[in-house]
Design a protein around this motif. Structure first.
Motif, short mmCIF file in Angstrom:
data_model
loop_
_atom_site.label_atom_id
_atom_site.label_comp_id
_atom_site.label_asym_id
_atom_site.label_seq_id
_atom_site.Cartn_x
_atom_site.Cartn_y
_atom_site.Cartn_z
N LYS A 40 0.82 -1.11 0.15
CA LYS A 40 -0.16 0.08 -0.13
C LYS A 40 0.87 1.32 -0.15
O LYS A 40 0.55 2.22 -0.48
N LEU A 41 2.03 1.13 0.58
CA LEU A 41 3.01 2.44 0.67
C LEU A 41 3.40 2.45 -0.45
O LEU A 41 3.65 3.64 -0.93
N GLU A 42 3.87 1.42 -1.28
CA GLU A 42 4.46 1.49 -2.52
C GLU A 42 3.41 2.08 -3.66
O GLU A 42 3.85 3.16 -4.23
N HIS A 43 2.22 1.66 -3.59
CA HIS A 43 1.22 2.17 -4.36
C HIS A 43 0.91 3.71 -4.15
O HIS A 43 0.76 4.36 -5.09
N LEU A 44 0.89 4.26 -2.83
CA LEU A 44 0.74 5.61 -2.45
C LEU A 44 1.99 6.27 -3.00
O LEU A 44 1.59 7.60 -3.82
N ILE A 45 3.15 5.96 -3.03
CA ILE A 45 4.02 6.83 -3.30
C ILE A 45 4.04 6.86 -4.92
O ILE A 45 4.33 7.85 -5.58
N HIS A 46 3.89 5.68 -5.69
CA HIS A 46 3.69 5.63 -7.12
C HIS A 46 2.75 6.64 -7.54
O HIS A 46 2.84 7.41 -8.59
N ARG A 47 1.47 6.54 -7.00
CA ARG A 47 0.48 7.54 -7.38
C ARG A 47 0.83 8.71 -7.10
O ARG A 47 0.51 9.82 -8.07
N SER A 101 15.33 15.14 -1.26
CA SER A 101 14.81 15.98 -0.10
C SER A 101 13.22 16.07 -0.34
O SER A 101 12.44 15.83 0.67
N VAL A 102 12.57 16.05 -1.53
CA VAL A 102 11.08 15.79 -1.82
C VAL A 102 10.76 14.46 -1.28
O VAL A 102 9.61 14.35 -0.72
N ILE A 103 11.45 13.24 -1.51
CA ILE A 103 10.98 11.98 -1.26
C ILE A 103 10.91 12.01 0.37
O ILE A 103 9.92 11.51 1.09
N ASP A 104 12.12 12.53 1.07
CA ASP A 104 12.06 12.65 2.44
C ASP A 104 10.61 13.34 3.16
O ASP A 104 10.30 12.97 3.95
#
Length: 73
Positions: free
Chosen positions: A7-14, A44-47
């Motif tokens: 779910k975390l991966e899907h959220l980040i991809h979306r 930095s944005v990913i963080d």
């Protein structure tokens, strides 16, 4: 953090979908391959996104590709 990894991966991809790298490369057999998990996003944005996931404020944001930053909507 007791979170479902898929779910975390899907959220980040979306969230970063509009920053997906549009590229086609050849695999080791010469067949064309279009990666679906390559994004042009500063670390930095990913963080920041990870922190917003933790504090549950990501739903009020979007990623602005031109500015390369998270903006509130």
């Amino acid at each position: 953090y007791n979170i479902n990894r898929s779910k975390l991966e899907h959220l980040i991809h979306r969230f970063f979908d509009n920053a997906k790298l549009d590229i086609e490369i050849e695999d080791r057999f010469g067949k064309p391959y279009k990666p679906q998990e390559w994004f042009l996003v500063p670390l930095s944005v990913i963080d920041e996104v990870v922190e917003r996931i933790k504090d549950e404020t990501l739903d009020r944001c979007r990623y602005d590709v031109g500015a390369a930053m998270v903006v509130e909507v």
